[in-house]
Design a protein around this motif. Sequence first.
Motif, PDB file in Angstrom:
ATOM      1  N   SER A 199       4.476  -2.130   5.178  1.00  0.00           N
ATOM      2  CA  SER A 199       4.511  -1.126   4.123  1.00  0.00           C
ATOM      3  C   SER A 199       5.909  -1.023   3.512  1.00  0.00           C
ATOM      4  O   SER A 199       6.909  -0.958   4.240  1.00  0.00           O
ATOM      5  CB  SER A 199       4.115   0.255   4.681  1.00  0.00           C
ATOM      6  N   PRO A 200       6.010  -0.967   2.184  1.00  0.00           N
ATOM      7  CA  PRO A 200       7.320  -0.790   1.545  1.00  0.00           C
ATOM      8  C   PRO A 200       7.934   0.578   1.815  1.00  0.00           C
ATOM      9  O   PRO A 200       9.117   0.791   1.547  1.00  0.00           O
ATOM     10  CB  PRO A 200       7.016  -0.972   0.057  1.00  0.00           C
ATOM     11  N   ALA A 201       7.150   1.501   2.362  1.00  0.00           N
ATOM     12  CA  ALA A 201       7.666   2.831   2.689  1.00  0.00           C
ATOM     13  C   ALA A 201       8.384   2.853   4.033  1.00  0.00           C
ATOM     14  O   ALA A 201       8.967   3.872   4.408  1.00  0.00           O
ATOM     15  CB  ALA A 201       6.530   3.846   2.706  1.00  0.00           C
ATOM     16  N   PHE A 202       8.361   1.747   4.756  1.00  0.00           N
ATOM     17  CA  PHE A 202       9.008   1.672   6.070  1.00  0.00           C
ATOM     18  C   PHE A 202      10.479   1.304   5.925  1.00  0.00           C
ATOM     19  O   PHE A 202      10.849   0.480   5.087  1.00  0.00           O
ATOM     20  CB  PHE A 202       8.324   0.626   6.946  1.00  0.00           C
ATOM     21  N   GLY A 203      11.302   1.915   6.772  1.00  0.00           N
ATOM     22  CA  GLY A 203      12.713   1.552   6.831  1.00  0.00           C
ATOM     23  C   GLY A 203      13.246   1.657   8.237  1.00  0.00           C
ATOM     24  O   GLY A 203      12.701   2.366   9.090  1.00  0.00           O
ATOM     25  N   VAL A 204      14.333   0.946   8.485  1.00  0.00           N
ATOM     26  CA  VAL A 204      15.036   1.026   9.768  1.00  0.00           C
ATOM     27  C   VAL A 204      16.091   2.118   9.690  1.00  0.00           C
ATOM     28  O   VAL A 204      16.847   2.202   8.714  1.00  0.00           O
ATOM     29  CB  VAL A 204      15.706  -0.323  10.118  1.00  0.00           C
ATOM     30  N   ASN A 251       1.837  13.892   8.496  1.00  0.00           N
ATOM     31  CA  ASN A 251       1.297  14.029   7.147  1.00  0.00           C
ATOM     32  C   ASN A 251       1.648  15.380   6.536  1.00  0.00           C
ATOM     33  O   ASN A 251       1.875  15.470   5.325  1.00  0.00           O
ATOM     34  CB  ASN A 251      -0.211  13.782   7.148  1.00  0.00           C
ATOM     35  N   THR A 252       1.725  16.395   7.370  1.00  0.00           N
ATOM     36  CA  THR A 252       2.228  17.683   6.883  1.00  0.00           C
ATOM     37  C   THR A 252       3.676  17.540   6.444  1.00  0.00           C
ATOM     38  O   THR A 252       4.085  18.066   5.405  1.00  0.00           O
ATOM     39  CB  THR A 252       2.112  18.755   7.980  1.00  0.00           C
ATOM     40  N   ALA A 253       4.467  16.801   7.238  1.00  0.00           N
ATOM     41  CA  ALA A 253       5.874  16.577   6.895  1.00  0.00           C
ATOM     42  C   ALA A 253       5.999  15.810   5.584  1.00  0.00           C
ATOM     43  O   ALA A 253       6.842  16.145   4.736  1.00  0.00           O
ATOM     44  CB  ALA A 253       6.576  15.827   8.020  1.00  0.00           C
ATOM     45  N   GLN A 260       2.885   1.303  11.580  1.00  0.00           N
ATOM     46  CA  GLN A 260       2.293   0.733  10.364  1.00  0.00           C
ATOM     47  C   GLN A 260       1.376   1.754   9.683  1.00  0.00           C
ATOM     48  O   GLN A 260       1.452   1.961   8.467  1.00  0.00           O
ATOM     49  CB  GLN A 260       1.501  -0.536  10.698  1.00  0.00           C
ATOM     50  N   ILE A 261       0.530   2.419  10.459  1.00  0.00           N
ATOM     51  CA  ILE A 261      -0.380   3.420   9.913  1.00  0.00           C
ATOM     52  C   ILE A 261       0.412   4.582   9.307  1.00  0.00           C
ATOM     53  O   ILE A 261       0.115   5.053   8.195  1.00  0.00           O
ATOM     54  CB  ILE A 261      -1.341   3.926  11.006  1.00  0.00           C
ATOM     55  N   LEU A 262       1.435   5.040  10.015  1.00  0.00           N
ATOM     56  CA  LEU A 262       2.225   6.180   9.549  1.00  0.00           C
ATOM     57  C   LEU A 262       3.021   5.827   8.298  1.00  0.00           C
ATOM     58  O   LEU A 262       3.184   6.663   7.402  1.00  0.00           O
ATOM     59  CB  LEU A 262       3.154   6.659  10.662  1.00  0.00           C
ATOM     60  N   ALA A 263       3.521   4.595   8.221  1.00  0.00           N
ATOM     61  CA  ALA A 263       4.249   4.165   7.031  1.00  0.00           C
ATOM     62  C   ALA A 263       3.315   4.122   5.821  1.00  0.00           C
ATOM     63  O   ALA A 263       3.707   4.488   4.695  1.00  0.00           O
ATOM     64  CB  ALA A 263       4.892   2.805   7.267  1.00  0.00           C
ATOM     65  N   GLU A 264       2.084   3.689   6.039  1.00  0.00           N
ATOM     66  CA  GLU A 264       1.105   3.683   4.949  1.00  0.00           C
ATOM     67  C   GLU A 264       0.805   5.106   4.486  1.00  0.00           C
ATOM     68  O   GLU A 264       0.628   5.356   3.284  1.00  0.00           O
ATOM     69  CB  GLU A 264      -0.174   2.974   5.409  1.00  0.00           C
ATOM     70  N   ASP A 265       0.773   6.053   5.432  1.00  0.00           N
ATOM     71  CA  ASP A 265       0.595   7.468   5.068  1.00  0.00           C
ATOM     72  C   ASP A 265       1.774   7.950   4.225  1.00  0.00           C
ATOM     73  O   ASP A 265       1.589   8.607   3.191  1.00  0.00           O
ATOM     74  CB  ASP A 265       0.483   8.336   6.321  1.00  0.00           C
ATOM     75  N   ALA A 266       2.984   7.622   4.658  1.00  0.00           N
ATOM     76  CA  ALA A 266       4.190   8.043   3.936  1.00  0.00           C
ATOM     77  C   ALA A 266       4.200   7.493   2.519  1.00  0.00           C
ATOM     78  O   ALA A 266       4.599   8.173   1.568  1.00  0.00           O
ATOM     79  CB  ALA A 266       5.437   7.581   4.696  1.00  0.00           C
ATOM     80  N   GLY A 270       5.050   8.986  -1.472  1.00  0.00           N
ATOM     81  CA  GLY A 270       6.325   8.560  -2.036  1.00  0.00           C
ATOM     82  C   GLY A 270       7.508   8.842  -1.132  1.00  0.00           C
ATOM     83  O   GLY A 270       8.645   8.977  -1.598  1.00  0.00           O
ATOM     84  N   ILE A 271       7.252   8.920   0.170  1.00  0.00           N
ATOM     85  CA  ILE A 271       8.282   9.211   1.164  1.00  0.00           C
ATOM     86  C   ILE A 271       8.580   7.942   1.980  1.00  0.00           C
ATOM     87  O   ILE A 271       7.695   7.121   2.218  1.00  0.00           O
ATOM     88  CB  ILE A 271       7.818  10.338   2.114  1.00  0.00           C
ATOM     89  N   THR A 272       9.829   7.786   2.406  1.00  0.00           N
ATOM     90  CA  THR A 272      10.210   6.676   3.273  1.00  0.00           C
ATOM     91  C   THR A 272      10.172   7.130   4.725  1.00  0.00           C
ATOM     92  O   THR A 272      10.746   8.177   5.066  1.00  0.00           O
ATOM     93  CB  THR A 272      11.627   6.180   2.931  1.00  0.00           C
ATOM     94  N   LEU A 273       9.513   6.357   5.565  1.00  0.00           N
ATOM     95  CA  LEU A 273       9.467   6.626   7.002  1.00  0.00           C
ATOM     96  C   LEU A 273      10.442   5.684   7.691  1.00  0.00           C
ATOM     97  O   LEU A 273      10.298   4.463   7.618  1.00  0.00           O
ATOM     98  CB  LEU A 273       8.066   6.397   7.550  1.00  0.00           C
ATOM     99  N   CYS A 274      11.429   6.247   8.360  1.00  0.00           N
ATOM    100  CA  CYS A 274      12.432   5.435   9.054  1.00  0.00           C
ATOM    101  C   CYS A 274      12.296   5.585  10.564  1.00  0.00           C
ATOM    102  O   CYS A 274      12.050   6.687  11.074  1.00  0.00           O
ATOM    103  CB  CYS A 274      13.843   5.816   8.625  1.00  0.00           C
ATOM    104  N   VAL A 275      12.479   4.466  11.257  1.00  0.00           N
ATOM    105  CA  VAL A 275      12.340   4.407  12.710  1.00  0.00           C
ATOM    106  C   VAL A 275      13.567   3.702  13.279  1.00  0.00           C
ATOM    107  O   VAL A 275      13.984   2.669  12.755  1.00  0.00           O
ATOM    108  CB  VAL A 275      11.071   3.639  13.128  1.00  0.00           C
ATOM    109  N   LYS A 276      14.120   4.251  14.372  1.00  0.00           N
ATOM    110  CA  LYS A 276      15.305   3.622  14.948  1.00  0.00           C
ATOM    111  C   LYS A 276      15.033   3.076  16.339  1.00  0.00           C
ATOM    112  O   LYS A 276      14.129   3.542  17.048  1.00  0.00           O
ATOM    113  CB  LYS A 276      16.453   4.625  15.020  1.00  0.00           C
ATOM    114  N   ALA A 277      15.806   2.086  16.707  1.00  0.00           N
ATOM    115  CA  ALA A 277      15.818   1.619  18.087  1.00  0.00           C
ATOM    116  C   ALA A 277      16.322   2.763  18.962  1.00  0.00           C
ATOM    117  O   ALA A 277      17.292   3.439  18.625  1.00  0.00           O
ATOM    118  CB  ALA A 277      16.725   0.409  18.223  1.00  0.00           C
TER     119      ALA A 277
END
Length: 265
Positions: free
Chosen positions: A154-159, A80-82, A116-122, A126-133
Amino acid sequence: MIKLGVNSVLFKTVSFREAAEAIKKCGYDGVEISGIAGMCEHLNLANWKNDKAELIAIREELDLPFLATEVASQDRDRLNTAFEACAEIGIPIVNIGPGGRMNDEETLKQSLESIQILAEDAEKYGITLCVKAHVGAAVWSTPTTLRMMDAITSPAFGVDMDPSHIHRAGENPAIALPQVLTKMKHIHVRDCKGEGPSPGAPADQACGRGDIDLFGYFKAMVDQNYDGPVDLEVIGPDQSYVDATKIAAESYGYMNAILKKLGAR
């Protein structure tokens, strides 16, 4: 247009200004500023408010936009600081790993709930949270990435699609990419010799040095009309300023030539 950048973790032995100057001279369109605790904190989340003006000044002076940051941690307070820092500085994407353990259903479920929780925070910032394999983690392959895509609403989530991890998972990244395109918002890229488990020495991670079919991967990227950031991410032992610049320059030349061949630059 596909934007080419470098994760500044490659330049972890020098200041962010020095890293940014080298990245610009190599020809890149932007930079992924590293905020990885204990490894490279060019984005110092404990002091970002004091550093904000300098970071923005470097961006403007060099005409080198921030494409993303890699924070890696799933610590909610830190993230959340980020998110706050990124919203203020103008960094659109925060990249993290999935956490958990490979082939462990329980930790996969826990990881998906956390993301899911972190993406909702992002989303609130107005930030996109991306997660990779990530090989060794709960999400480590295309099938587990697809499960993550289905689970995170969340629409803020991305791969974040990293071909070196998909390659080390025993898959062909060029075939895997179209399967995750609908939520693909960032790409980490490097080459890899062999099947792992590590991607090899930093010099061997330079694009074109390893065994990944990066031409096929970039062709799939272009064919699928991906137009987001592609950030070179080279990890491993510290590199001198000169050696880091060589890796960045060699990789830029290789990727830029492929994209020109494909009519994408």
